[in-house]
Design a protein around this motif. Structure first.
Motif, mmCIF file in Angstrom:
data_model
loop_
_atom_site.group_PDB
_atom_site.id
_atom_site.type_symbol
_atom_site.label_atom_id
_atom_site.label_comp_id
_atom_site.label_asym_id
_atom_site.label_seq_id
_atom_site.Cartn_x
_atom_site.Cartn_y
_atom_site.Cartn_z
ATOM 1 N N UNK A 127 0.773 -1.237 0.000
ATOM 2 C CA UNK A 127 0.000 0.000 0.000
ATOM 3 C C UNK A 127 0.801 1.283 0.000
ATOM 4 N N UNK A 128 1.984 1.274 -0.585
ATOM 5 C CA UNK A 128 2.768 2.512 -0.575
ATOM 6 C C UNK A 128 2.960 3.142 -1.944
ATOM 7 N N UNK A 129 2.413 2.543 -2.983
ATOM 8 C CA UNK A 129 2.573 3.084 -4.326
ATOM 9 C C UNK A 129 1.622 4.255 -4.522
ATOM 10 N N UNK A 130 2.091 5.293 -5.215
ATOM 11 C CA UNK A 130 1.213 6.418 -5.540
ATOM 12 C C UNK A 130 0.590 6.156 -6.907
ATOM 13 N N UNK A 131 -0.479 6.875 -7.214
ATOM 14 C CA UNK A 131 -1.313 6.569 -8.374
ATOM 15 C C UNK A 131 -0.566 6.596 -9.699
ATOM 16 N N UNK A 132 0.281 7.596 -9.917
ATOM 17 C CA UNK A 132 1.029 7.655 -11.176
ATOM 18 C C UNK A 132 1.897 6.411 -11.346
ATOM 19 N N UNK A 133 2.537 5.974 -10.263
ATOM 20 C CA UNK A 133 3.392 4.789 -10.322
ATOM 21 C C UNK A 133 2.577 3.531 -10.609
ATOM 22 N N UNK A 134 1.430 3.389 -9.942
ATOM 23 C CA UNK A 134 0.641 2.179 -10.132
ATOM 24 C C UNK A 134 0.041 2.127 -11.528
ATOM 25 N N UNK A 161 -1.531 4.074 2.637
ATOM 26 C CA UNK A 161 -1.327 5.522 2.499
ATOM 27 C C UNK A 161 -2.599 6.252 2.070
ATOM 28 N N UNK A 162 -3.737 5.552 2.106
ATOM 29 C CA UNK A 162 -5.001 6.180 1.708
ATOM 30 C C UNK A 162 -5.177 6.290 0.211
ATOM 31 N N UNK A 163 -4.440 5.496 -0.565
ATOM 32 C CA UNK A 163 -4.459 5.625 -2.021
ATOM 33 C C UNK A 163 -5.042 4.415 -2.745
ATOM 34 N N UNK A 164 -5.640 3.497 -2.039
ATOM 35 C CA UNK A 164 -6.116 2.267 -2.685
ATOM 36 C C UNK A 164 -7.123 2.548 -3.797
ATOM 37 N N UNK A 165 -8.096 3.402 -3.529
ATOM 38 C CA UNK A 165 -9.105 3.693 -4.547
ATOM 39 C C UNK A 165 -8.488 4.453 -5.714
ATOM 40 N N UNK A 166 -7.656 5.439 -5.426
ATOM 41 C CA UNK A 166 -6.994 6.199 -6.496
ATOM 42 C C UNK A 166 -6.101 5.286 -7.338
ATOM 43 N N UNK A 180 -10.373 -5.418 -7.744
ATOM 44 C CA UNK A 180 -10.859 -5.991 -6.493
ATOM 45 C C UNK A 180 -11.115 -4.844 -5.532
ATOM 46 N N UNK A 181 -12.371 -4.735 -5.094
ATOM 47 C CA UNK A 181 -12.782 -3.636 -4.215
ATOM 48 C C UNK A 181 -13.604 -4.216 -3.061
ATOM 49 N N UNK A 182 -13.821 -3.419 -2.040
ATOM 50 C CA UNK A 182 -14.626 -3.856 -0.903
ATOM 51 C C UNK A 182 -15.622 -2.764 -0.528
ATOM 52 N N UNK A 183 -16.630 -3.126 0.212
ATOM 53 C CA UNK A 183 -17.605 -2.157 0.704
ATOM 54 C C UNK A 183 -16.921 -1.288 1.765
ATOM 55 N N UNK A 184 -16.970 -0.010 1.585
ATOM 56 C CA UNK A 184 -16.392 0.973 2.511
ATOM 57 C C UNK A 184 -14.893 0.775 2.752
ATOM 58 N N UNK A 185 -14.225 0.083 1.853
ATOM 59 C CA UNK A 185 -12.776 -0.103 1.990
ATOM 60 C C UNK A 185 -12.358 -1.073 3.075
ATOM 61 N N UNK A 186 -13.315 -1.820 3.632
ATOM 62 C CA UNK A 186 -12.994 -2.759 4.712
ATOM 63 C C UNK A 186 -12.117 -3.878 4.161
ATOM 64 N N UNK A 187 -11.013 -4.137 4.854
ATOM 65 C CA UNK A 187 -10.119 -5.191 4.392
ATOM 66 C C UNK A 187 -8.939 -5.315 5.332
ATOM 67 N N UNK A 188 -8.026 -6.182 4.948
ATOM 68 C CA UNK A 188 -6.856 -6.453 5.791
ATOM 69 C C UNK A 188 -6.039 -5.184 6.058
ATOM 70 N N UNK A 189 -5.397 -5.152 7.207
ATOM 71 C CA UNK A 189 -4.564 -4.040 7.661
ATOM 72 C C UNK A 189 -5.318 -2.708 7.538
ATOM 73 N N UNK A 190 -4.883 -1.825 6.642
ATOM 74 C CA UNK A 190 -5.498 -0.495 6.506
ATOM 75 C C UNK A 190 -6.689 -0.501 5.565
#
Length: 195
Positions: A127-134, A161-166, A180-190
């Motif tokens: 979870x540390x990649x920023x959107x441009x990189x991903x 880092x709060x960037x999963x959706x982006x 792969x997405x989840x309801x309200x972002x619920x998932x492992x770790x963050x």
């Protein structure tokens, strides 16, 4: 994150719930506790992991017997015989794609496609990649991987880092056809990408 498969499919992935007990085949992608929780009380087998995953699970759950597992070698495809028709699976762990050597990643993804993969899941596991990189990672995989035109590129982004959706949106814009997405972002770790 456990994956509940659509009704009617004969297998489950990383889930050991009451509904998954009705499945005839169970795939275990890796040995994190959130993927194996409940496995020790699960009575429906076989379980298909890689040899490494099986070894780690047997260390965590010594009460399980080795005979419950059917190994799938990384990069090899196997035919799973089922009463409703056989299907082919291939094991590959691209668990930390953003940090991988790119040329090696393209080569190994090409080999996995040759082995029979139909979907390549590209995760940002830590979870540390920023959107441009991903987004660029997905575009580069699409441009440089032999046989990529024959498979679906899928993304699985963590939210440390709060960037999963982006990142998920950037991956889709760059050519991923499954997310792969989840309801309200619920998932492992963050959490994972929010629907």
């Amino acid at each position: 994150m456990p994956i509940e498969m659509p009704r009617g499919l004969p297998f489950s992935v990383d889930t050991w719930t009451s509904s998954s007990k009705r499945k005839r085949h169970h795939f275990l992608t890796h040995a994190h506790k959130d993927h194996s929780s409940g496995i020790s009380t699960h009575s429906a087998y076989p379980i298909y992991p890689t040899n490494l995953t099986k070894t780690l699970i047997l260390q965590q759950y010594p009460q399980l017997d080795d005979s419950l597992f059917v190994d799938i070698e990384v990069g090899q495809s196997v035919v799973v015989n089922d009463r409703d028709g056989s299907f082919r699976v291939a094991a590959f762990d691209a668990n930390h794609c953003p940090g991988s050597n790119r040329e090696f990643l393209y080569m190994i993804l090409g080999e996995v496609i040759k082995a029979g993969a139909t979907t390549l899941n590209i995760p940002d596991t830590v979870g540390y990649t920023v959107s441009d990189e991903f987004g660029q990672l997905i575009a580069d995989i699409k441009s440089n991987t032999p046989g990529i035109e024959n498979v679906i590129i899928s993304t699985h982004c963590q939210n440390d880092l709060g960037l999963a959706t982006a990142n998920t949106i950037a991956g889709a814009c760059a050519g991923a056809r499954q997310v792969e997405v989840t309801i309200n972002g619920i998932g492992e770790r963050a959490g994972n990408a929010s629907l």
